[in-house]
Design a protein around this motif. Structure first.
Motif, mmCIF file in Angstrom:
data_model
loop_
_atom_site.group_PDB
_atom_site.id
_atom_site.type_symbol
_atom_site.label_atom_id
_atom_site.label_comp_id
_atom_site.label_asym_id
_atom_site.label_seq_id
_atom_site.Cartn_x
_atom_site.Cartn_y
_atom_site.Cartn_z
ATOM 1 N N ALA A 1 0.811 -1.215 0.000
ATOM 2 C CA ALA A 1 0.000 0.000 0.000
ATOM 3 C C ALA A 1 0.851 1.275 0.000
ATOM 4 O O ALA A 1 0.334 2.363 0.219
ATOM 5 C CB ALA A 1 -0.963 -0.009 1.185
ATOM 6 N N PRO B 1 -3.845 3.931 -2.171
ATOM 7 C CA PRO B 1 -3.237 2.990 -1.229
ATOM 8 C C PRO B 1 -4.282 2.212 -0.419
ATOM 9 O O PRO B 1 -4.096 1.026 -0.139
ATOM 10 C CB PRO B 1 -2.383 3.863 -0.314
ATOM 11 C CG PRO B 1 -2.614 5.267 -0.706
ATOM 12 C CD PRO B 1 -3.376 5.318 -1.976
ATOM 13 N N ALA C 1 -4.722 -1.859 -0.031
ATOM 14 C CA ALA C 1 -4.777 -2.522 1.283
ATOM 15 C C ALA C 1 -6.062 -3.342 1.403
ATOM 16 O O ALA C 1 -6.048 -4.482 1.887
ATOM 17 C CB ALA C 1 -4.709 -1.475 2.393
ATOM 18 N N VAL D 1 0.562 -5.305 5.772
ATOM 19 C CA VAL D 1 0.373 -4.200 4.834
ATOM 20 C C VAL D 1 1.474 -3.164 4.993
ATOM 21 O O VAL D 1 1.637 -2.570 6.070
ATOM 22 C CB VAL D 1 -1.017 -3.545 5.050
ATOM 23 C CG1 VAL D 1 -1.208 -2.370 4.102
ATOM 24 C CG2 VAL D 1 -2.131 -4.576 4.870
ATOM 25 N N THR E 1 3.135 0.484 4.095
ATOM 26 C CA THR E 1 2.525 1.797 3.818
ATOM 27 C C THR E 1 3.603 2.817 3.457
ATOM 28 O O THR E 1 4.786 2.573 3.653
ATOM 29 C CB THR E 1 1.764 2.309 5.066
ATOM 30 O OG1 THR E 1 2.714 2.453 6.131
ATOM 31 C CG2 THR E 1 0.653 1.364 5.489
ATOM 32 N N ILE F 1 -6.386 4.192 5.241
ATOM 33 C CA ILE F 1 -6.048 2.784 4.980
ATOM 34 C C ILE F 1 -6.626 1.904 6.085
ATOM 35 O O ILE F 1 -7.268 0.889 5.841
ATOM 36 C CB ILE F 1 -4.507 2.587 4.892
ATOM 37 C CG1 ILE F 1 -3.957 3.263 3.630
ATOM 38 C CG2 ILE F 1 -4.132 1.107 4.917
ATOM 39 C CD1 ILE F 1 -2.437 3.246 3.524
#
Ligand code: GDP
Length: 301
Positions: A137, A169, A173, A190, A192, A209
């Motif tokens: 993401a 993003p 996710a 995940v 980021t 997210i």
């Protein structure tokens, strides 16, 4: 593990040796206490923890009249252990829930070691026979998804990513967690973005997210990755992140490259969030759970 321990010992030797030498002197006067305080501050223990520790050591030295090296060492061991708190739960959620995977979000500024940490963690989970899925993401940097996918194939786990430039993003996710639910995997991790140049934008993005993931599954863990070599600056970053998302644990990376292991104490006390894992090198095996006793032993070895 022995190799990792050796690295921890090496990086923290200066602090332990310094303290032991200072406290084993025949006469501990105010100058010596000042030096002890300075040693702790230089190790990034933070002002508050330093003054608390110095007060406790002073009291014990006065009351117990400790002098011999063995007694000094065990006093230091006890007091440092108490300071870091051995009772804190430092486990990382990675067990499948009833009908969904455990979901771990990993956040932090670019360059601290997020992607590397995810790769290392995935390797640990795979070794525990868990099914792991990665979600890329961080769609802001084109290279980020590539790097995560490379780690994924290195440790043998799939990565959900978008090949579109600047994809949303949160939707990447979402898709990752969705595939994790459908594929009945044990844990989804995940990755980021971490561009701190646009702090507000980034924090909004992380919050989004998390909210979007939570339409399907709870986020069990938000791990904030901090670079141990950045000292107090890392602490300031940590505050920004913990205001945006509810951070559940810290991964302290690059502890192999610093003698300032005291940052562990400062972080935990100032943020109220436990250090759960430590990074001790760039390799796939260079990650260890944070163990208070090992850490304190490493300081005093
Ligand atoms: P990200 O931007 O946060 O995803 O950071 P990366 O995972 O790309 O890592 C940035 C750099 O730090 C890379 O060169 C990694 O190999 C290195 N790195 C990550 N963790 C550690 C660690 O525990 N020790 C050392 N020495 N280097 C690390």
């Amino acid at each position: 593990l022995a190799r990792l321990r050796a690295r921890l010992v090496k990086s923290n030797n200066a602090l332990g040796k310094g303290l032991l030498a200072l406290l084993s002197q025949d006469k501990i006067d105010d100058d010596v206490w000042d030096e002890i305080e300075e040693t702790l501050l230089l190790a990034d223990l933070g002002a508050e923890a330093t003054s608390e520790l110095v007060d406790r050591l002073r009291e014990r030295v006065t009351v117990e009249g400790l002098r011999d090296a063995g007694a000094v060492r065990s006093m230091l061991r006890e007091e440092l252990t108490l300071l870091i708190d051995p009772t804190v739960d430092r486990s990382v959620a990675s067990e499948r829930r009833e009908d969904r995977p455990a979901v771990v979000m990993v956040v932090g500024v670019n360059g601290v070691g997020k992607t590397t940490t995810i790769g290392k963690m995935a390797r640990v989970f795979v070794a525990e026979d868990k099914d792991v899925l990665l979600g890329a993401a961080d769609t802001f940097r084109a290279a980020a998804a590539e790097q995560l996918a490379t780690w994924g194939s290195r440790v043998g786990v799939p990565t959900v990513r978008s090949f579109e430039d600047g994809a949303d993003p949160a939707s990447v996710a979402y898709e990752a967690v969705k595939s994790g639910i459908e594929g009945e995997v044990d844990v989804v991790m995940v990755d980021t973005a971490g561009r701190l140049q646009n702090k507000v934008g980034l924090m909004d993005e992380l919050g989004k997210i998390k909210r979007v993931i939570e339409k399907q599954a709870q986020v069990d863990e938000v791990l904030l990755v901090l670079d141990a070599t950045t000292g107090q600056n890392g602490l300031n970053q940590a505050k920004v992140f913990s205001e945006a998302v509810n951070v559940t644990g810290i991964v302290l990376t690059k502890l192999d490259g610093t003698a300032k292991g005291g940052i562990v104490v400062a972080i935990q006390r100032q943020l109220g969030v436990p250090v759960k894992l430590v990074g001790l090198g760039e390799g796939a095996d260079d990650l260890a759970p944070f163990e208070v006793n090992d850490f304190v032993d490493a300081l005093l070895d």
